[in-house]
Write a protein that holds these residues in place. Structure first.
Motif, PDB file in Angstrom:
ATOM      1  N   GLN A  36      24.245 -48.484  -6.771  1.00 45.37           N
ATOM      2  CA  GLN A  36      25.486 -48.060  -6.131  1.00 45.37           C
ATOM      3  C   GLN A  36      25.975 -49.073  -5.100  1.00 45.37           C
ATOM      4  OE1 GLN A  36      23.992 -44.288  -4.740  1.00 45.37           O
ATOM      5  NE2 GLN A  36      24.931 -43.137  -6.425  1.00 45.37           N
ATOM      6  N   VAL A  37      25.057 -49.654  -4.314  1.00 45.59           N
ATOM      7  CA  VAL A  37      25.495 -50.608  -3.292  1.00 45.59           C
ATOM      8  C   VAL A  37      26.061 -51.870  -3.941  1.00 45.59           C
ATOM      9  CG1 VAL A  37      23.291 -51.806  -2.924  1.00 45.59           C
ATOM     10  CG2 VAL A  37      24.915 -51.638  -1.059  1.00 45.59           C
ATOM     11  N   GLY A  38      25.484 -52.288  -5.046  1.00 47.26           N
ATOM     12  CA  GLY A  38      26.033 -53.434  -5.761  1.00 47.26           C
ATOM     13  C   GLY A  38      27.436 -53.169  -6.267  1.00 47.26           C
ATOM     14  N   ARG A  39      27.646 -51.994  -6.800  1.00 44.09           N
ATOM     15  CA  ARG A  39      28.971 -51.628  -7.318  1.00 44.09           C
ATOM     16  C   ARG A  39      29.990 -51.502  -6.174  1.00 44.09           C
ATOM     17  NH1 ARG A  39      28.762 -50.532 -12.632  1.00 44.09           N
ATOM     18  NH2 ARG A  39      26.796 -49.845 -13.567  1.00 44.09           N
ATOM     19  N   ILE A  40      29.567 -50.963  -5.040  1.00 42.26           N
ATOM     20  CA  ILE A  40      30.458 -50.839  -3.880  1.00 42.26           C
ATOM     21  C   ILE A  40      30.916 -52.212  -3.414  1.00 42.26           C
ATOM     22  CG2 ILE A  40      30.472 -50.263  -1.414  1.00 42.26           C
ATOM     23  CD1 ILE A  40      28.631 -47.869  -2.190  1.00 42.26           C
ATOM     24  N   ALA A  41      29.978 -53.156  -3.283  1.00 39.54           N
ATOM     25  CA  ALA A  41      30.327 -54.501  -2.821  1.00 39.54           C
ATOM     26  C   ALA A  41      31.253 -55.198  -3.804  1.00 39.54           C
ATOM     27  CB  ALA A  41      29.052 -55.320  -2.612  1.00 39.54           C
ATOM     28  N   THR A  42      31.032 -54.966  -5.085  1.00 40.22           N
ATOM     29  CA  THR A  42      31.894 -55.553  -6.102  1.00 40.22           C
ATOM     30  C   THR A  42      33.298 -54.963  -6.031  1.00 40.22           C
ATOM     31  OG1 THR A  42      30.030 -55.994  -7.581  1.00 40.22           O
ATOM     32  CG2 THR A  42      32.218 -55.854  -8.587  1.00 40.22           C
ATOM     33  N   ALA A  63      34.757 -53.600  -3.501  1.00 40.24           N
ATOM     34  CA  ALA A  63      35.409 -54.002  -2.249  1.00 40.24           C
ATOM     35  C   ALA A  63      35.736 -55.494  -2.220  1.00 40.24           C
ATOM     36  CB  ALA A  63      34.530 -53.643  -1.055  1.00 40.24           C
ATOM     37  N   GLY A  64      35.142 -56.266  -3.118  1.00 40.53           N
ATOM     38  CA  GLY A  64      35.412 -57.695  -3.156  1.00 40.53           C
ATOM     39  C   GLY A  64      34.867 -58.452  -1.961  1.00 40.53           C
ATOM     40  N   VAL A  65      33.714 -58.016  -1.448  1.00 37.33           N
ATOM     41  CA  VAL A  65      33.141 -58.707  -0.289  1.00 37.33           C
ATOM     42  C   VAL A  65      32.467 -59.998  -0.736  1.00 37.33           C
ATOM     43  CG1 VAL A  65      32.820 -56.537   0.945  1.00 37.33           C
ATOM     44  CG2 VAL A  65      30.937 -57.460  -0.399  1.00 37.33           C
ATOM     45  N   LYS A  66      32.469 -60.984   0.145  1.00 40.68           N
ATOM     46  CA  LYS A  66      31.923 -62.295  -0.212  1.00 40.68           C
ATOM     47  C   LYS A  66      30.406 -62.337  -0.108  1.00 40.68           C
ATOM     48  CE  LYS A  66      36.131 -64.737   1.233  1.00 40.68           C
ATOM     49  NZ  LYS A  66      36.878 -63.517   1.613  1.00 40.68           N
ATOM     50  N   THR A  67      29.862 -61.663   0.901  1.00 37.45           N
ATOM     51  CA  THR A  67      28.406 -61.650   1.100  1.00 37.45           C
ATOM     52  C   THR A  67      27.951 -60.216   1.327  1.00 37.45           C
ATOM     53  OG1 THR A  67      28.322 -63.881   2.050  1.00 37.45           O
ATOM     54  CG2 THR A  67      26.493 -62.410   2.570  1.00 37.45           C
ATOM     55  N   LEU A  68      26.970 -59.786   0.569  1.00 35.46           N
ATOM     56  CA  LEU A  68      26.365 -58.461   0.722  1.00 35.46           C
ATOM     57  C   LEU A  68      24.977 -58.642   1.332  1.00 35.46           C
ATOM     58  CD1 LEU A  68      26.078 -55.395   0.237  1.00 35.46           C
ATOM     59  CD2 LEU A  68      25.334 -55.934  -2.100  1.00 35.46           C
ATOM     60  N   VAL A  69      24.754 -57.967   2.457  1.00 41.00           N
ATOM     61  CA  VAL A  69      23.464 -58.029   3.139  1.00 41.00           C
ATOM     62  C   VAL A  69      22.811 -56.659   3.044  1.00 41.00           C
ATOM     63  CG1 VAL A  69      22.265 -58.522   5.301  1.00 41.00           C
ATOM     64  CG2 VAL A  69      24.388 -59.738   4.746  1.00 41.00           C
ATOM     65  N   ALA A  80      36.018 -52.096   3.810  1.00 40.84           N
ATOM     66  CA  ALA A  80      35.353 -53.373   3.543  1.00 40.84           C
ATOM     67  C   ALA A  80      36.148 -54.279   2.615  1.00 40.84           C
ATOM     68  CB  ALA A  80      33.972 -53.119   2.944  1.00 40.84           C
ATOM     69  N   GLN A  81      37.344 -53.865   2.215  1.00 42.15           N
ATOM     70  CA  GLN A  81      38.107 -54.635   1.239  1.00 42.15           C
ATOM     71  C   GLN A  81      38.287 -56.077   1.691  1.00 42.15           C
ATOM     72  OE1 GLN A  81      38.933 -52.685  -1.504  1.00 42.15           O
ATOM     73  NE2 GLN A  81      39.233 -54.633  -2.525  1.00 42.15           N
ATOM     74  N   GLY A  82      37.783 -57.021   0.861  1.00 42.96           N
ATOM     75  CA  GLY A  82      37.936 -58.444   1.139  1.00 42.96           C
ATOM     76  C   GLY A  82      37.132 -58.969   2.303  1.00 42.96           C
ATOM     77  N   ALA A  83      36.197 -58.187   2.820  1.00 44.55           N
ATOM     78  CA  ALA A  83      35.418 -58.625   3.985  1.00 44.55           C
ATOM     79  C   ALA A  83      34.532 -59.816   3.641  1.00 44.55           C
ATOM     80  CB  ALA A  83      34.571 -57.473   4.518  1.00 44.55           C
ATOM     81  N   ASP A  84      34.260 -60.628   4.652  1.00 42.59           N
ATOM     82  CA  ASP A  84      33.357 -61.758   4.449  1.00 42.59           C
ATOM     83  C   ASP A  84      31.909 -61.302   4.320  1.00 42.59           C
ATOM     84  OD1 ASP A  84      35.124 -64.209   4.737  1.00 42.59           O
ATOM     85  OD2 ASP A  84      35.631 -63.123   6.557  1.00 42.59           O
ATOM     86  N   VAL A  85      31.527 -60.309   5.114  1.00 43.05           N
ATOM     87  CA  VAL A  85      30.140 -59.832   5.115  1.00 43.05           C
ATOM     88  C   VAL A  85      30.138 -58.310   5.139  1.00 43.05           C
ATOM     89  CG1 VAL A  85      27.909 -59.850   6.305  1.00 43.05           C
ATOM     90  CG2 VAL A  85      29.377 -61.878   6.385  1.00 43.05           C
ATOM     91  N   LEU A  86      29.330 -57.713   4.284  1.00 41.78           N
ATOM     92  CA  LEU A  86      29.072 -56.275   4.315  1.00 41.78           C
ATOM     93  C   LEU A  86      27.581 -56.064   4.479  1.00 41.78           C
ATOM     94  CD1 LEU A  86      29.670 -53.230   3.917  1.00 41.78           C
ATOM     95  CD2 LEU A  86      29.550 -53.636   1.436  1.00 41.78           C
ATOM     96  N   VAL A  87      27.182 -55.430   5.585  1.00 38.58           N
ATOM     97  CA  VAL A  87      25.789 -55.022   5.788  1.00 38.58           C
ATOM     98  C   VAL A  87      25.702 -53.572   5.372  1.00 38.58           C
ATOM     99  CG1 VAL A  87      23.899 -54.762   7.438  1.00 38.58           C
ATOM    100  CG2 VAL A  87      25.557 -56.624   7.718  1.00 38.58           C
ATOM    101  N   VAL A  94      34.721 -48.441   0.970  1.00 35.52           N
ATOM    102  CA  VAL A  94      35.266 -49.474   0.089  1.00 35.52           C
ATOM    103  C   VAL A  94      36.591 -49.995   0.636  1.00 35.52           C
ATOM    104  CG1 VAL A  94      36.215 -49.933  -2.209  1.00 35.52           C
ATOM    105  CG2 VAL A  94      34.086 -48.627  -1.975  1.00 35.52           C
ATOM    106  N   LYS A  95      37.439 -49.097   1.110  1.00 37.48           N
ATOM    107  CA  LYS A  95      38.728 -49.504   1.674  1.00 37.48           C
ATOM    108  C   LYS A  95      38.531 -50.296   2.968  1.00 37.48           C
ATOM    109  CE  LYS A  95      41.179 -45.509  -0.235  1.00 37.48           C
ATOM    110  NZ  LYS A  95      41.869 -44.211   0.079  1.00 37.48           N
TER     111      LYS A  95
END
Length: 319
Positions: A267-273, A275-281, A225-232, A222-223
């Motif tokens: 869990q992956v949805g909550r992690i992306a939220t 971390a504030g990522v813009k796109t979750l893949v 990926a904080q504010g990342a544009d893309v998280l795979v 989470v740390k």
């Protein structure tokens, strides 16, 4: 609008540009004069299956990030060299290889990728990064293929392969490497019983891309990926898990491993939220072959927990 977004994402074939929205970095660059536009990074999902067994519908785990025609490969599942060719990438463009951890679905073709690249047209140094015993693995692979390597050096005039591969072992999070194209950082993640295991963040000229590797929910990730544009991120569909396990001889052990070391759709949805990522893949699907799950199943299982751009990954999808 939400329904249209979902439908169009699921129909997206080759690129994210086919979706009705673009990540912020794409819109920003499109508005700039050509002289000011930053070099575009390309993210290609080479393989999106989870687990070591070959799947008929997905290749083994691997990604590549391309900046200025230079390729940075993350994980080397079975068939990664062929997947790069199918993605129309030159094997000689490989500059770095990063392994997240030493499970065979992530490292089985580590050596083969470099050997096949060298047998094609690779003639420049490649630095590789990953947990120990990466250096020993590299040496043993070269020894295993010594006959073929010596033959090709003598018969085809190729440079010694051992001089082109430089392994770097990493055991802790932090800055991994930096060059003119990318800054790469790592974070320790939790994927028991495998230790260490890493996620990687690539800060490119135009955007930031994070690759989770295999992990259960991790605050380190989470740390990172904080504010990342893309998280795979890897993903596991819990309702289908029992059906998958029922086909395996070691059902009890497999079930315990999957639940303890991977990340569910919620869990992956909550992690992306968080971390504030813009796109979750979504990638590294478990189950990745049987039982077969439609894109809508994965999408609908994650959407309640993440409201940003959501992409269900496929082999050779470019973002």
């Amino acid at each position: 609008m939400q329904h249209m977004t979902r439908r169009n994402i699921l129909r997206a074939g080759a690129t994210l540009a086919a979706a009705p929205f673009l990540p912020a970095w794409a819109a920003d660059d499109a508005a700039k004069p050509a002289s000011e536009a930053k070099p575009k990074s390309r993210l290609i999902l080479l393989g999106t299956a989870g687990g070591p067994t070959p799947k008929p519908n997905r290749a083994a785990p691997a990604q590549v990030i391309v900046v200025n025609n230079t390729s940075y490969v993350i994980d080397c599942g079975n068939g990664v060299a062929r997947q790069m060719i199918l993605a129309k990438l030159k094997l000689a463009s490989i500059r770095n290889v990063f392994l997240t951890h030493h499970h065979s679905d992530h490292n089985a073709d580590y050596g083969n990728l470099l050997l096949l690249a060298w047998a094609t047209d690779l003639a420049k140094r490649v630095d590789t990064y990953g947990p120990p015993p990466l250096a020993e693995m590299t040496a043993q692979f070269l020894a295993l293929n010594d006959y073929d390597i010596r033959t090709r050096i003598a018969d085809e005039g190729r440079p010694p392969l051992k001089d082109l591969i430089v392994p770097h072992e990493i055991s802790a999070g932090g800055l991994v490497m930096q060059d003119d194209n990318v800054k790469v950082s790592a974070a320790l993640v939790e994927h028991p019983p495998v230790e260490p295991a890493f996620a990687y963040r690539f800060d490119c000229p135009d955007r930031s891309i994070v690759i989770s590797g295999d992990t259960r929910p991790s605050q380190n990730l989470v740390k990172l990926a904080q504010g990342a544009d893309v998280l795979v991120h890897e993903v596991m569909h819990l309702p289908s898990l029992e059906q998958l396990i029922a086909t395996e001889p070691n059902a009890k052990t497999l079930r315990e491993h999957l639940l303890a070391s991977h990340t569910t759709t919620e869990q992956v949805g909550r992690i992306a939220t968080e971390a504030g990522v813009k796109t979750l893949v979504l990638s590294h699907f478990v189950p990745g072959g049987y039982p077969f799950l439609k894109d809508e199943v994965w999408f609908d299982a994650v959407r309640p927990y993440y409201s940003g751009n959501l992409v269900v990954g496929h082999d050779l999808l470019e973002l």
